[in-house]
Design a protein around this motif. Structure first.
Motif: not given
Length: 251
Positions: A1-7, A9-12, A22-23, A25-34
């Motif tokens: 999976m690493d080829q999908w990710l930048q620094e 980032e993680r896959i949830d 792809i999320q 924590p320092t750029v954007f992670s979706f919330s329950l609102d979405a």
């Protein structure tokens, strides 16, 4: 999976639909609102509609909607990094034939999508008015997502109305403390409020989220307030309706 990710980032996984997202924590992670917006929005099941998701973030609302319809979905996101995350999530889920991401400002939406041509618009906009005195997140990605730095409620409603065909539907998630402004601004831009649901953290707490549907050039009559949605029980676990949105029926 690493080829999908930048620094950083993680896959949830959104287990309710087996989606990979792809999320960061320092750029954007979706919330329950979405997730609530993706569940609330009603889209045709067929493949003949046009659906647009404004303020698309990392694409979670569009990904959720793709599980409810065969129609094409276009996301528009101002921040290049978030749009890139969304594009990679679309590829990761094999949905390139249905979902498209546009990196750009929503006020230019009709440059890419024909005016008065869209069946459904969804939007999870920035919630907080940009007051000079307001405290903003020092992280510019999060500040733009949460505060009206590059758009505002009036512009969101104007562009939504411009995209929608007559009787097209719009779905928004927002804050209850701006309800009166939301209703006034929707009507100003020919979006008749039709359906609303308030979301509460727990029984006995004040609502902290608002879901609302509007219809372009709809009648002023027939506004409905749906039953309340409670997120957590007294044991701080998700209640069944929200748990199903996140994890599916069997969890």
């Amino acid at each position: 999976m690493d080829q999908w990710l930048q620094e950083d980032e993680r896959i949830d996984y959104l287990l309710s639909h087996q989606l990979k997202i792809i999320q960061s924590p320092t750029v954007f992670s979706f919330s329950l609102d979405a997730v609530l917006l993706g569940d609330f929005a009603q889209v045709p099941r067929h493949d003949r509609a046009t659906i647009v998701d404004l303020c698309a973030g990392n694409g979670v609302v569009g990904l959720l909607l793709s599980q409810k319809t065969k129609s094409p979905i276009v996301g528009i996101e101002l921040q290049k990094r978030l749009a890139g995350m969304a594009e990679r999530s679309i590829q990761l889920n094999g949905l390139e034939n249905q979902l498209t991401m546009i990196h750009g400002n929503l006020n230019q939406a009709t440059n890419w999508i024909k005016k008065d041509s869209v069946d459904v618009v969804t939007c999870n906009p920035p919630y907080f008015i940009n007051k000079g005195t307001s405290v903003k997140n020092p992280n510019s990605h999060l500040a733009i997502a949460r505060h009206e730095l590059h758009t505002n409620l009036d512009e969101v409603m104007k562009e939504t109305s411009g995209l929608l065909k007559m009787n097209g539907k719009a779905y928004f998630v927002h804050r209850p403390d701006r309800l009166l402004e939301i209703l006034t601004t929707m009507k100003k831009h020919r979006l008749a409020p039709k359906k609303m649901r308030l979301v509460y953290p727990k029984v006995g707490k004040e609502a902290n989220t608002l879901l609302i549907e509007g219809i372009k050039d709809g009648k002023d009559t027939g506004f409905r307030v749906l039953p309340p949605l409670f997120v957590y029980g007294e044991d701080n676990r998700y209640l069944p309706e929200v748990s199903e949105m996140l994890y599916g029926k069997n969890n």
